[in-house]
Design a protein around this motif. Structure first.
Motif: not given
Length: 342
Positions: A96, A101, A105, A115, A118, A120-122, A124, A156-157, A159
């Protein structure tokens, strides 16, 4: 000539074959707008959740050039240890870290755990399978989880929920990138609805709490046997032989909600059962479950699960005769259920 958008699918140990194949099936149907590559964290085969392994042509270096990275769901150890520890295995974390950047994802179902682990979702919004919502929240409290929707688009994220919601999300990406006409054409080629109404709420099982020997249990059982009646709080309290205040307090302590809210939930649950198991008209079902009119039933059902009674019935009502073009089956689902937060 513009190069196709490169989608790299990261297959992890225990990957579900269905979800692994969804991106390729959807994006390849655009006829050249996307290029789909599949890789593993170390380039070696991974076990699937079925009785076979998955061998790929690419290692983690494929992630270096991805425009979109998709992490499909998985179900076997050791990757599934993330469901307990919230920590990424080192090869997965290293893979990952190769993502550039600005790369989009995406996760499908349990891929959201990857995610989140990693970071990436904090802070969000995100979603995952409804049955894993409690486990997800306990491990990743900094994520704004919404288990009621089929997918969440946060720019950009992105789920999605379980299994087929990966199709919904991939079609959404095509629609976002190239418009509804292209997405609808892809949906027709794949014989899937281009947009499904409702969210995960219509699939969540909500059993009635088990009765207990004391308190309001007997009154709850009595109410379930008289849902067609216009029950009021006073009726319930009188049956329980308690004052209104005492009954309301005990009820909330035992059930975790007010008597009025509980009654609505039980009426909606009974209506869902009748929609699934009978051909009764909506207005008649409304009378059977205690809603004054069919309009009231429609409003409460939509508030609870995001779809109309007819849509719900088409989704879950088993037919006695096969529909045209099929040998067996229930009504097809059509529904939305997306949450967009961008």
């Amino acid at each position: 000539m513009t190069s196709p958008h490169r989608v790299v699918v990261l297959a992890l140990d225990g990957v579900y074959p269905f979800e692994l194949g969804v991106p390729s099936r959807i994006f390849d149907a655009t006829e050249g707008l996307y290029e789909v590559l599949t890789c593993t964290p170390d380039g070696r085969p991974v076990r699937s959740a079925a009785d076979f392994a998955v061998s790929v042509d690419h290692g983690p270096e494929a992630l270096d050039t991805a425009d979109t990275v998709i992490v499909p769901s998985f179900g076997l150890s050791p990757t599934a240890a993330m469901l307990v520890s919230a920590e990424l295995p080192e090869p997965v974390a290293a893979a990952l870290a190769r993502i550039r950047p600005g790369t989009r994802v995406v996760s499908i179902c349990t891929g959201a755990f990857v995610l989140a682990a990693a970071g990436l979702l904090d802070g969000r919004p995100a979603t995952t399978h409804w049955a894993l919502a409690e486990a997800f929240r306990s491990r990743f409290p900094r994520v704004d989880l919404d288990p009621d929707v089929l997918f969440v688009d946060d720019g950009d994220i992105l789920t999605s929920a379980g299994a087929a919601s990966g199709i919904d999300l991939c079609l959404h990406l095509v629609r976002r990138d190239h418009g509804s006409e292209v997405a609808n054409r892809v949906a027709r080629r794949c014989v899937v609805p281009p947009w499904r109404e409702g969210g995960q709420a219509q699939y969540i099982e909500q059993p009635v709490p088990q009765n207990r020997a004391h308190g309001t249990a007997a009154t709850r059982q009595w109410a379930l046997e008289h849902l067609d009646a216009p029950l009021a709080l006073a009726d319930l309290a009188e049956h329980a032989r308690m004052s209104l205040r005492t009954f309301a307090r005990r009820f909330n302590d035992e059930v975790g909600m007010s008597p009025g809210r509980w009654l609505v939930q039980q009426r909606v649950a009974r209506a869902r059962h009748l929609l699934e198991s009978t051909d009764l008209p909506v207005d008649e079902i409304a009378g059977h479950v205690g809603f004054a009119t069919g309009t009231s039933l429609r409003q409460h059902l939509h508030a609870a699960i995001g779809v109309s009674p007819l849509t719900y019935r088409r989704t879950f009502r088993a037919r006695t005769e096969a529909p045209t073009g099929a040998s067996t089956g229930a009504g097809a689902s059509t529904g939305a259920g997306a949450s967009t937060a961008s």
